[in-house]
Design a protein around this motif. Structure first.
Motif, PDB file in Angstrom:
ATOM      1  N   VAL A  59     -23.686  32.747 -11.996  1.00  0.00           N
ATOM      2  CA  VAL A  59     -23.180  31.552 -11.314  1.00  0.00           C
ATOM      3  C   VAL A  59     -21.676  31.699 -11.090  1.00  0.00           C
ATOM      4  CG1 VAL A  59     -22.932  29.064 -11.428  1.00  0.00           C
ATOM      5  CG2 VAL A  59     -24.958  30.136 -12.379  1.00  0.00           C
ATOM      6  N   PHE A  60     -20.999  32.213 -12.125  1.00  0.00           N
ATOM      7  CA  PHE A  60     -19.556  32.404 -12.033  1.00  0.00           C
ATOM      8  C   PHE A  60     -19.214  33.382 -10.906  1.00  0.00           C
ATOM      9  CE2 PHE A  60     -15.493  34.157 -13.775  1.00  0.00           C
ATOM     10  CZ  PHE A  60     -14.777  33.001 -13.595  1.00  0.00           C
ATOM     11  N   ARG A  61     -20.046  34.400 -10.778  1.00  0.00           N
ATOM     12  CA  ARG A  61     -19.830  35.392  -9.735  1.00  0.00           C
ATOM     13  C   ARG A  61     -19.876  34.726  -8.360  1.00  0.00           C
ATOM     14  NH1 ARG A  61     -23.626  39.794 -11.498  1.00  0.00           N
ATOM     15  NH2 ARG A  61     -25.052  38.780 -10.061  1.00  0.00           N
ATOM     16  N   ASP A  62     -20.833  33.836  -8.164  1.00  0.00           N
ATOM     17  CA  ASP A  62     -20.945  33.156  -6.876  1.00  0.00           C
ATOM     18  C   ASP A  62     -19.755  32.249  -6.620  1.00  0.00           C
ATOM     19  OD1 ASP A  62     -23.281  34.437  -6.425  1.00  0.00           O
ATOM     20  OD2 ASP A  62     -24.580  32.757  -6.990  1.00  0.00           O
ATOM     21  N   ILE A  63     -19.277  31.609  -7.692  1.00  0.00           N
ATOM     22  CA  ILE A  63     -18.116  30.742  -7.538  1.00  0.00           C
ATOM     23  C   ILE A  63     -16.913  31.558  -7.080  1.00  0.00           C
ATOM     24  CG2 ILE A  63     -16.457  29.311  -8.803  1.00  0.00           C
ATOM     25  CD1 ILE A  63     -18.817  28.475 -10.608  1.00  0.00           C
ATOM     26  N   VAL A  64     -16.725  32.716  -7.717  1.00  0.00           N
ATOM     27  CA  VAL A  64     -15.610  33.579  -7.343  1.00  0.00           C
ATOM     28  C   VAL A  64     -15.744  34.019  -5.892  1.00  0.00           C
ATOM     29  CG1 VAL A  64     -14.492  35.796  -7.774  1.00  0.00           C
ATOM     30  CG2 VAL A  64     -15.184  34.365  -9.695  1.00  0.00           C
ATOM     31  N   ARG A  65     -16.972  34.403  -5.513  1.00  0.00           N
ATOM     32  CA  ARG A  65     -17.149  34.875  -4.153  1.00  0.00           C
ATOM     33  C   ARG A  65     -16.837  33.774  -3.144  1.00  0.00           C
ATOM     34  NH1 ARG A  65     -22.400  36.578  -3.364  1.00  0.00           N
ATOM     35  NH2 ARG A  65     -22.719  34.666  -2.197  1.00  0.00           N
ATOM     36  N   ASP A  66     -17.300  32.565  -3.431  1.00  0.00           N
ATOM     37  CA  ASP A  66     -17.020  31.448  -2.531  1.00  0.00           C
ATOM     38  C   ASP A  66     -15.525  31.210  -2.384  1.00  0.00           C
ATOM     39  OD1 ASP A  66     -19.662  31.142  -2.168  1.00  0.00           O
ATOM     40  OD2 ASP A  66     -19.887  29.334  -3.402  1.00  0.00           O
ATOM     41  N   ARG A  67     -14.820  31.314  -3.499  1.00  0.00           N
ATOM     42  CA  ARG A  67     -13.371  31.100  -3.471  1.00  0.00           C
ATOM     43  C   ARG A  67     -12.662  32.148  -2.621  1.00  0.00           C
ATOM     44  NH1 ARG A  67     -11.730  26.228  -4.135  1.00  0.00           N
ATOM     45  NH2 ARG A  67     -11.928  25.359  -6.209  1.00  0.00           N
ATOM     46  N   VAL A  68     -13.031  33.393  -2.834  1.00  0.00           N
ATOM     47  CA  VAL A  68     -12.394  34.472  -2.067  1.00  0.00           C
ATOM     48  C   VAL A  68     -12.685  34.275  -0.586  1.00  0.00           C
ATOM     49  CG1 VAL A  68     -12.242  36.953  -1.709  1.00  0.00           C
ATOM     50  CG2 VAL A  68     -12.605  36.074  -3.999  1.00  0.00           C
ATOM     51  N   MET A  69     -13.959  33.995  -0.258  1.00  0.00           N
ATOM     52  CA  MET A  69     -14.339  33.786   1.135  1.00  0.00           C
ATOM     53  C   MET A  69     -13.561  32.616   1.724  1.00  0.00           C
ATOM     54  SD  MET A  69     -16.691  35.967   2.065  1.00  0.00           S
ATOM     55  CE  MET A  69     -18.184  35.603   2.943  1.00  0.00           C
TER      56      MET A  69
END
Lengths: 271, 76
Positions: A59-69
């Motif tokens: 879940v944390f990985r997805d949060i990071v990806r969303d932030r970068v995007m």
């Protein structure tokens, strides 16, 4: 990634506190353990439970990806982002045709992006994993270059015992060099300089007179590995030189010359 | 540009609803004013101004694309 330990009345309460603190959604966490608190230790506090909460990596990985995007979209950069979790870090790799904009001069923009990302997601929580940002393999490239320079300097230190200073660099890069050269025999590394401008020195083990003539103020702060560096502290060598000089007054001038020569050699270690 | 600053600031602060961004755009430059809740000013500036520096860096990178200079002002 460490688990978060929290004293609370109920599991829901604890979860809410953590979510608020870290500003992450509730589904990012799972409760690993929950046991009644040791009342003798906690005293008269109202906490009844000690709850261990773990951050879910995926879940944390997805949060990071969303932030970068999100960041890149707002910058007007089209990119693909891949996030993978390693043991201590979270690597976010950006693939884009507009990489040069994101990297900037000597990676300054990339460092800025990484800094902001860490502040945005992890705030200042030390328990959270650090996010490492890379664009089109830029950091990997720089690391290879760094490795080459460090190994050359280590070879020189091995052969001649002459210490060489490296450019000031980030804690992460310094750690990398320390670790890399710790496996090479006859070479020792330590960091010197003030915060923000700290650099690695690569020296041969048991180099005599390493610091002779150096200002007391400029001595390393021994922050990186005090145990290792303490041995290299050269004060006794300084004394040694002085003693020889007083013992041999006839040769005093010769010794002086020697000393000056030594100093000159040390002042240009980069060449 | 305004959206970029807003996006970053809202993620940094504790009170995103109190983030206000205003920009004045000229021919060759863009001035962006950022206002956050008094308690959040420190978070936007960061330790030793590190975060503010990072925001400015990213802004200037984004502005280069538009061939403009950028200036970020953080209002107290």
């Amino acid at each position: 990634m460490k688990d978060i330990e929290i004293n609370s009345k109920s599991e829901a309460d604890a979860l809410e506190t953590v979510c608020r603190e870290l500003r992450l959604p509730g589904e990012a966490f799972e409760i690993v353990e929950s046991k009644p608190s040791d009342s003798s230790e906690a005293g008269a506090s109202s906490a009844a439970l000690v709850i261990k909460i773990r951050l879910k990596k995926d879940v944390f990985r997805d949060i990071v990806r969303d932030r970068v995007m999100g960041l890149l979209k707002n910058m007007g950069v089209f990119a693909e982002v891949r996030v993978r979790a390693t043991e201590d870090f979270l690597n976010a790799d950006i693939y884009t045709k507009q990489g040069s904009i994101l990297i900037g001069r000597r990676g300054e923009t990339l460092d800025a992006l990484q800094h902001l990302l860490n502040r945005m997601i992890c705030r200042n929580d030390r328990d959270m994993p650090m996010i490492l940002l890379d664009v089109e393999g830029y950091r990997a490239k720089i690391q290879r270059r760094l490795k080459k320079i460090a190994l050359t300097a280590a070879e020189k230190a091995q052969k001649t015992g002459q210490p060489s200073k490296m450019e000031p660099m980030s804690p992460h890069d310094r750690k990398y060099i320390h670790k890399l050269l710790s496996e090479i025999e006859g070479v020792t590394t330590y960091s010197m300089g003030r915060e923000g401008q700290r650099y690695v020195v690569i020296a041969g083990k048991s180099t005599p007179g390493q610091f002779v003539g150096e200002d007391e103020e400029l001595l390393p702060e021994f922050l990186d590995d005090p145990a290792l560096i303490k041995r290299e502290r050269p004060l006794f060598q300084k004394k040694h030189f002085q003693n020889t000089r007083t013992k041999l007054p006839a040769n005093g001038n010769d010794m002086n010359d020697l000393l000056i020569q030594d100093n000159e050699e040390e002042k240009s270690p980069g060449n | 540009m305004e959206k970029l600053v807003k996006y970053i600031a809202e993620a940094l602060v504790d009170r995103p609803e109190e983030v206000f961004v205003k920009s004045i755009e000229g021919e060759n430059s863009i001035i962006i004013e950022l206002k956050v809740a008094p308690d959040d000013v420190g978070k936007v500036i960061g330790k030793g101004g590190q975060t503010a520096k990072a925001i400015r860096k990213i802004l200037s990178a984004a502005a280069t694309k538009l061939k403009k200079k950028s200036l970020l002002q953080i209002l107290e």
